[in-house]
Each structure stands twice: as structure tokens, then as C-alpha cells.
Design a protein around this motif. Structure first.
Motif, PDB file in Angstrom:
ATOM      1  N   ARG A 520       0.828  -1.204   0.000  1.00 20.70           N
ATOM      2  CA  ARG A 520       0.000   0.000   0.000  1.00 20.70           C
ATOM      3  C   ARG A 520       0.865   1.258   0.000  1.00 20.70           C
ATOM      4  O   ARG A 520       0.600   2.219  -0.743  1.00 20.70           O
ATOM      5  CB  ARG A 520      -0.908   0.004   1.233  1.00 20.70           C
ATOM      6  N   LEU A 521       1.911   1.257   0.807  1.00 17.97           N
ATOM      7  CA  LEU A 521       2.796   2.427   0.875  1.00 17.97           C
ATOM      8  C   LEU A 521       3.555   2.627  -0.435  1.00 17.97           C
ATOM      9  O   LEU A 521       3.781   3.763  -0.866  1.00 17.97           O
ATOM     10  CB  LEU A 521       3.769   2.275   2.045  1.00 17.97           C
ATOM     11  N   LEU A 522       3.940   1.536  -1.080  1.00 20.04           N
ATOM     12  CA  LEU A 522       4.620   1.654  -2.372  1.00 20.04           C
ATOM     13  C   LEU A 522       3.692   2.260  -3.428  1.00 20.04           C
ATOM     14  O   LEU A 522       4.116   3.093  -4.233  1.00 20.04           O
ATOM     15  CB  LEU A 522       5.128   0.276  -2.831  1.00 20.04           C
ATOM     16  N   LYS A 523       2.436   1.838  -3.425  1.00 22.11           N
ATOM     17  CA  LYS A 523       1.464   2.420  -4.362  1.00 22.11           C
ATOM     18  C   LYS A 523       1.283   3.909  -4.085  1.00 22.11           C
ATOM     19  O   LYS A 523       1.176   4.722  -5.003  1.00 22.11           O
ATOM     20  CB  LYS A 523       0.124   1.692  -4.249  1.00 22.11           C
ATOM     21  N   PHE A 524       1.262   4.254  -2.808  1.00 22.91           N
ATOM     22  CA  PHE A 524       1.110   5.653  -2.419  1.00 22.91           C
ATOM     23  C   PHE A 524       2.304   6.481  -2.900  1.00 22.91           C
ATOM     24  O   PHE A 524       2.136   7.557  -3.493  1.00 22.91           O
ATOM     25  CB  PHE A 524       0.967   5.730  -0.905  1.00 22.91           C
ATOM     26  N   LEU A 525       3.517   6.000  -2.681  1.00 20.06           N
ATOM     27  CA  LEU A 525       4.710   6.743  -3.077  1.00 20.06           C
ATOM     28  C   LEU A 525       4.829   6.879  -4.591  1.00 20.06           C
ATOM     29  O   LEU A 525       5.503   7.790  -5.087  1.00 20.06           O
ATOM     30  CB  LEU A 525       5.962   6.063  -2.511  1.00 20.06           C
ATOM     31  N   ASP A 526       4.158   6.001  -5.314  1.00 24.21           N
ATOM     32  CA  ASP A 526       4.224   6.058  -6.779  1.00 24.21           C
ATOM     33  C   ASP A 526       3.541   7.294  -7.343  1.00 24.21           C
ATOM     34  O   ASP A 526       3.748   7.649  -8.508  1.00 24.21           O
ATOM     35  CB  ASP A 526       3.589   4.792  -7.369  1.00 24.21           C
ATOM     36  N   TYR A 527       2.740   7.994  -6.529  1.00 27.02           N
ATOM     37  CA  TYR A 527       2.129   9.240  -6.992  1.00 27.02           C
ATOM     38  C   TYR A 527       3.162  10.352  -7.184  1.00 27.02           C
ATOM     39  O   TYR A 527       2.935  11.293  -7.930  1.00 27.02           O
ATOM     40  CB  TYR A 527       1.094   9.748  -5.974  1.00 27.02           C
ATOM     41  N   PHE A 528       4.308  10.231  -6.498  1.00 19.66           N
ATOM     42  CA  PHE A 528       5.268  11.324  -6.436  1.00 19.66           C
ATOM     43  C   PHE A 528       6.412  11.141  -7.424  1.00 19.66           C
ATOM     44  O   PHE A 528       6.959  10.037  -7.554  1.00 19.66           O
ATOM     45  CB  PHE A 528       5.880  11.421  -5.028  1.00 19.66           C
ATOM     46  N   LEU A 529       6.778  12.219  -8.100  1.00 16.08           N
ATOM     47  CA  LEU A 529       8.043  12.228  -8.826  1.00 16.08           C
ATOM     48  C   LEU A 529       9.172  12.286  -7.805  1.00 16.08           C
ATOM     49  O   LEU A 529       9.075  12.989  -6.798  1.00 16.08           O
ATOM     50  CB  LEU A 529       8.136  13.445  -9.756  1.00 16.08           C
ATOM     51  N   GLY A 530      10.245  11.550  -8.080  1.00 15.75           N
ATOM     52  CA  GLY A 530      11.358  11.509  -7.145  1.00 15.75           C
ATOM     53  C   GLY A 530      12.278  12.713  -7.284  1.00 15.75           C
ATOM     54  O   GLY A 530      12.444  13.272  -8.370  1.00 15.75           O
ATOM     55  N   VAL A 531      12.881  13.105  -6.163  1.00 13.84           N
ATOM     56  CA  VAL A 531      13.819  14.228  -6.122  1.00 13.84           C
ATOM     57  C   VAL A 531      15.026  13.806  -5.292  1.00 13.84           C
ATOM     58  O   VAL A 531      14.883  13.169  -4.250  1.00 13.84           O
ATOM     59  CB  VAL A 531      13.165  15.477  -5.490  1.00 13.84           C
ATOM     60  N   SER A 532      16.215  14.175  -5.725  1.00  7.88           N
ATOM     61  CA  SER A 532      17.433  13.878  -4.972  1.00  7.88           C
ATOM     62  C   SER A 532      17.435  14.616  -3.647  1.00  7.88           C
ATOM     63  O   SER A 532      16.948  15.756  -3.544  1.00  7.88           O
ATOM     64  CB  SER A 532      18.656  14.296  -5.782  1.00  7.88           C
ATOM     65  N   GLY A 533      17.988  13.970  -2.620  1.00  4.84           N
ATOM     66  CA  GLY A 533      18.076  14.591  -1.307  1.00  4.84           C
ATOM     67  C   GLY A 533      19.269  15.512  -1.147  1.00  4.84           C
ATOM     68  O   GLY A 533      19.438  16.133  -0.092  1.00  4.84           O
ATOM     69  N   GLU A 534      20.116  15.630  -2.186  1.00  4.47           N
ATOM     70  CA  GLU A 534      21.339  16.420  -2.051  1.00  4.47           C
ATOM     71  C   GLU A 534      21.059  17.885  -1.746  1.00  4.47           C
ATOM     72  O   GLU A 534      21.843  18.548  -1.055  1.00  4.47           O
ATOM     73  CB  GLU A 534      22.170  16.310  -3.329  1.00  4.47           C
ATOM     74  N   ALA A 535      19.955  18.407  -2.265  1.00  2.46           N
ATOM     75  CA  ALA A 535      19.662  19.837  -2.077  1.00  2.46           C
ATOM     76  C   ALA A 535      18.972  20.134  -0.749  1.00  2.46           C
ATOM     77  O   ALA A 535      18.744  21.310  -0.430  1.00  2.46           O
ATOM     78  CB  ALA A 535      18.802  20.344  -3.234  1.00  2.46           C
TER      79      ALA A 535
END
Length: 553
Positions: A520-535
Motif C-alpha cells: 500500500r505504501l509503495l502504491k502511495f509513493l508512486d504518486y510522487f516524482l522523485g527528487v534527490s536529497g542532495e539539495a
């Protein structure tokens, strides 16, 4: 007619192939105290319209199960939206926004009303909801291609859903409908409107509250209790989202796709820092000597304490951190719960008498030796950590019981400043689908526990229900005791943290009890485009979870 063998409640029965889970549920409903709303079919979560076509095992879920109760709340939302659509005669001039949780309900607003929400309009909507319940109309589910879904949403003026599905990698979407009203909802529904018997609509602020029961008593509607401080901080966060132009996942993904995420991060962090500075200024202005910080798990209390301490120093004060955990009673003296395990989260696990004596003496200007709790030996130790308060000194105390009046009952009220901190996300999936604050905190904790404690995602998910029970008992009842509330959620955080959480969730085996929650959590996270944590800035609260913090967290 072909017969198939179905195992239910430990017994095997013969039923015609094509029998629905709903038909089976009605056959066994007397065995359950609460209404059956969903089922596991050979371990897979299913809605009750699903048919059994082969030998299988069925386990029913009721309103008293967390997943079942979530389906009830989701279905009540759909019912309300259908009723509003009927009352407003299908007009596209009005938009309903389900904004955030308040107690056992959702705070909602209707945009486009010339004279605002009224008791008369709310009564008409509630009356229509009850009519739909009495009619017991099936809640239909249709799977359509993403392109078809986007065209339908565009035709209905649901621009937020169009934006959401522009970034979906799946080829299909499940749409739910009551009669001709159709919408997208994240998660399963109950079979029909007849199941939705307990709700109310209550005029509140500029909108209204859709009040629902608590899972512990799903057939009883608790009275609505306004939580003014919580509502105020939620409204402030909503104002920030509006100012930044990011109130839904689709809008956030637009910012990421357009290359604007770096500026969004900096502005969001600046807004939080400004708020922390305002809190420090108020503590200094009011001459408080004891700052008490409390909040639920994974709210970022430790980083917040560090950042507040820096701001207190910038205002000429000298903060001294004290952890309530150092006042644990020795492990052998810790109370035990009903299962015989040590209950470290009850207030009796803290030596309140010693804590109050030490702080009373400190406030009187005396020299006090403070303890350190040894978590390896389970014993409170004294190793020469002496402290004495001077002019401008302030104690910064962090712990889950910080807002409980019993914790500091011997201290003068005018010396205390209480802060409640939680990750109260103002970002929604779309205007009709909330992001659960609990989900955000769980994902934070999965990532942090894997990094700092070596715990697997399975371990963290497995203990989460126990953590939640402790919060309900020890933290949430006292949140309105706070002098101020701080929202530690960051609009952009789930786009960053998904990169850290997804591998941990994928590692959970299919044959474990925690797998369905991980899925369920994986399906939820799939809504989001990923962003690097470096910034992400090194002093960000998010760093407490993903690592790289400039503080020792």
C-alpha cells in the motif's frame, strides 16, 4: 452448477462458482460484532463484489479493522461528494476540498459559494446523504485507461485529478461511482451506500466538518470537539501551501517537472525557520524558564529542539537540553502492559517525583546533578553532570509526556512554555483524497530506523500499531495543552524520502503479515516524482530521517 470449496472461519463449505464475497459475508455476518466490509481472498485484499471461482480461503474484515474502517471513511467521503453534486444540481461552478483531519472527521470547504456555507445548505446535503443511505445504492468500481480517466476528469472540471494522472506510470485507474456521480479515490470502498449509517455534517469556520465515528466504536458517532489550536496550525500550513502554489501532489509534480523544486525547498525551509524564530522570540519575551516539547513518533522533535536552541541563543538566552527519557525508572521497576511486556510509554515509566524535584531546585538557583539513563543496563546513572541555572538560562525538555500536566505538576505554570510538534501535512493527493499524517510519519520512521537502528521496514511496520496506541493514550489527548503548535511536515519531503523508503519496502517478503501494508505504501509513493536529497539543507528536519544532519540526530 459447478461447486467450489471455500474455507471460511476455519470450516470448508461448498458454494456455486461465481458466488460473490458479499453473498458469503451475508451468510456469516452473525459471527461478527460489526459489519463486514472487505475480505482477504487467499491473502489478497479484495472488495466484496469479487467472485470466488476456485478453491480458496476467505477472511473477512469489519469496521473494527483498520483497513475496513478506512474503507468506511473513504466511502462516506464519496457519499458526501455525491450528495453535494445532487444538491448543487451537478454544477461545475463549485469545488469541494477535503482539507485535513480534525478529531474523527475531515474539515472541508466549498469554493465558489457566493454567500459561503450555511446551515440550510448543510442540512440539505445531510438530508440527501441519508436518502442515499436508505436507498442502499451499490458503489460501483470501473477500471479504465489513464487517458480515459483524464478525459472524464477534464470534462467534470477536476483539474487536480488531470494533473495527478499526468504523472502516473500505471496504464489504468479505478473509478468509483454512486449512480451517475463518478470520482477517483485512493483505496477500496464498502459495497453500497447502505453500509454508511453513522456520520454528521457540522458547520465550522469557513467550511464544515464531515464527522465520523472512531474505529473503536464504529457504530457510535462521538460528539465533535473543536480543536482550535490544531485547526489554527493546519490553517497556517494551508496558507503556506496556497502561497507556494502547491496544495496537491499533481501541483508538486508540476514544480518538479518544471525545475523549480530547489526554490520550493528553500522557501519552505525559510518559512519553518521563521516560525521557529517567532517561537524563540515569544519564549524570551514571556521570560519562560522551562520549554517542554512533545509530539508523536517521527515528528522531528530532536532536530526541532536543536533549531529552537539556536534561535534562543540568537535571542540572548542559554538553552540546556534535558531528555525525559533520562528519568526512566530502572527497567526492573517499569510497569508492564496487559501482555506482560514492559510499557515504556506509560507515564508511570518516568520517575516524575525525581524529575519535579530536580527542576524545582534548578529553578530555585540550586546546583543539581542530572541523571543519564543507560539503555544497555536499564539503570539510571549519575556521573557528575551538574547543572545550575544563571540569568538567561532556559531548560529545553523533550519527551512524549511533556504536555501531560502530571509530568510537571510541581512546577509553577508561569515558568513553562509547552510546544506540540507533529508532521501535519497540508499536501493532498488531490482535492478529494487526503494524505494521512500517519502515513507520512510511518515512512519517516521506516527510513530513520533502518539508518540509525538497523531495523527492517518489516520491523517498523510490525510495531507501528503499538506505537499508535501509545500516542492515542499519551500524546494526542494533551495536544491542546500546548502554548503553540509547530508543523514539521515539508511540502516536498515525500518526493525526496521515497528514494530511501522504496528499497526498504520492496525488501519485505510476500509471505509476511507486513507485506500488504508495504504494498500500500509503495502504491502511495508512486504518486510522487522523485527528487534527490542532495539539495535538502543540512539543518532540515528531513535530515533527521534521511541522514546528513548538521546536528547529532
Amino acid at each position: 452448477m459447478e461447486q467450489v470449496t471455500v474455507k471460511v472461519y476455519g470450516e470448508s463449505i461448498q458454494v456455486p462458482a461465481g458466488t460473490t464475497l458479499l453473498e458469503l459475508a451475508k451468510r456469516f455476518e452473525e459471527r461478527e460484532e460489526h459489519a463486514i466490509v472487505l475480505a482477504y481472498l487467499d491473502g489478497k485484499l479484495c472488495e466484496l463484489f469479487k467472485e470466488v471461482t476456485d478453491q480458496c480461503e476467505v477472511q473477512f474484515l469489519t469496521l473494527a479493522d483498520e483497513i475496513g474502517f478506512s474503507s468506511y471513511k473513504r466511502s462516506t467521503t464519496l457519499l458526501m461528494l455525491k450528495a453535494i453534486d445532487d444538491v448543487m444540481e451537478h454544477s461545475k461552478d463549485f469545488q469541494v476540498r477535503i482539507m485535513y483531519s480534525l478529531g474523527n472527521g475531515y474539515y472541508c470547504e466549498m469554493e465558489g459559494l457566493p454567500e459561503g456555507m450555511s446551515e440550510d445548505l448543510l442540512f440539505s446535503i445531510k438530508r440527501r446523504m441519508k436518502e442515499l443511505v436508505w436507498a442502499d445504492i451499490p458503489i460501483r468500481k470501473e477500471s479504465v485507461s489513464t487517458d480515459v480517466a483524464m478525459r472524464r476528469f477534464a470534462a467534470q472540471g477536476m483539474v487536480d485529478k488531470v494533473h495527478l494522472f499526468q504523472y502516473r506510470r500505471v496504464s489504468a485507474a479505478n473509478l468509483y461511482s454512486i449512480e451517475e456521480y463518478e470520482d477517483y479515490h485512493y483505496g477500496y470502498m464498502v459495497p453500497s451506500t447502505g453500509y454508511i449509517k453513522c456520520f454528521d455534517l457540522i458547520l465550522y469556520s469557513a467550511g464544515f466538518v464531515l464527522q465520523m465515528p472512531a474505529m473503536e466504536e464504529p457504530e457510535t458517532l462521538a460528539p465533535f470537539e473543536p480543536r482550535k489550536k490544531l485547526f489554527r496550525v493546519l490553517k497556517e500550513s494551508e496558507d503556506w501551501s496556497t502561497m507556494l502554489g502547491v496544495d496537491t501532489v499533481g501541483a508538486l509534480n508540476d514544480v518538479i517537472a518544471d525545475g523549480g523544486i530547489g526554490d520550493l525547498m528553500l522557501v519552505q525551509e525559510a518559512l519553518q525557520e521563521k516560525k521557529i524564530a517567532e517561537i524563540a522570540e515569544r519564549i524570551e519575551r514571556e521570560g519562560k524558564k522551562v520549554v517542554l516539547i512533545a509530539g508523536p513518533s517521527s515528528s522531528g522533535k530532536t532536530t526541532f529542539s536543536h533549531r529552537l536552541s539556536i534561535q534562543l541563543r540568537a535571542h540572548g538566552m542559554h538553552p540546556h537540553p534535558i531528555a525525559l527519557d533520562d528519568y526512566f525508572v530502572n527497567r526492573v521497576d517499569t510497569p508492564k502492559d496487559a501482555s506482560g511486556k514492559y510499557d515504556f510509554e506509560c507515564i508511570e515509566a518516568i520517575d516524575r517525583k525525581q524529575f519535579n524535584e530536580d527542576l524545582t531546585r534548578l529553578l530555585a538557583g540550586e546546583m543539581v546533578e542530572l541523571p543519564r539513563f543507560n539503555f544497555h543496563t536499564g539503570v539510571r546513572e549519575y556521573k557528575g553532570d551538574f547543572k545550575q541555572l544563571n540569568s538567561g538560562d532556559v531548560l529545553v525538555i523533550e519527551g512524549i509526556h511533556g504536555l501531560n500536566p502530571k509530568m510537571t505538576e510541581q512546577l509553577p505554570d508561569n515558568s513553562k512554555f509547552k510546544i506540540y510538534i507533529s508532521a501535519l501535512t497540508s499536501l493532498n493527493i488531490d482535492q478529494h483524497n487526503r494524505i494521512s499524517t500517519t502515513d507520512g510519519r510511518l515512512i519517516r520512521r521506516i527510513v530513520r530506523d533502518a539508518r540509525t537502528r538497523g531495523n527492517s521496514a518489516q520491523d517498523t511496520i510490525g510495531m507501528w500499531s503499538s506505537v499508535r496506541r501509545g500516542e492515542e493514550r499519551n500524546i494526542f489527548p494533551y495536544q491542546e495543552e500546548a502554548d503553540i503548535m509547530f508543523n514539521s511536515a515539508l511540502i516536498y519531503e515525500l518526493s525526496v524520502i521515497k528514494q530511501y523508503a522504496e528499497p526498504l519496502l520492496f525488501a519485505i517478503s510476500h509471505d509476511t503479515p507486513e507485506y500488504l501494508e508495504a504494498k500500500r505504501l509503495l502504491k502511495f509513493l508512486d504518486y510522487f516524482l522523485g527528487v534527490s536529497g542532495e539539495a535538502v539543507p543540512n539543518n532540515s528536519i528531513l535530515r533527521e530521517f534521511i541522514g546528513g544532519s548538521s546536528f547529532k540526530v
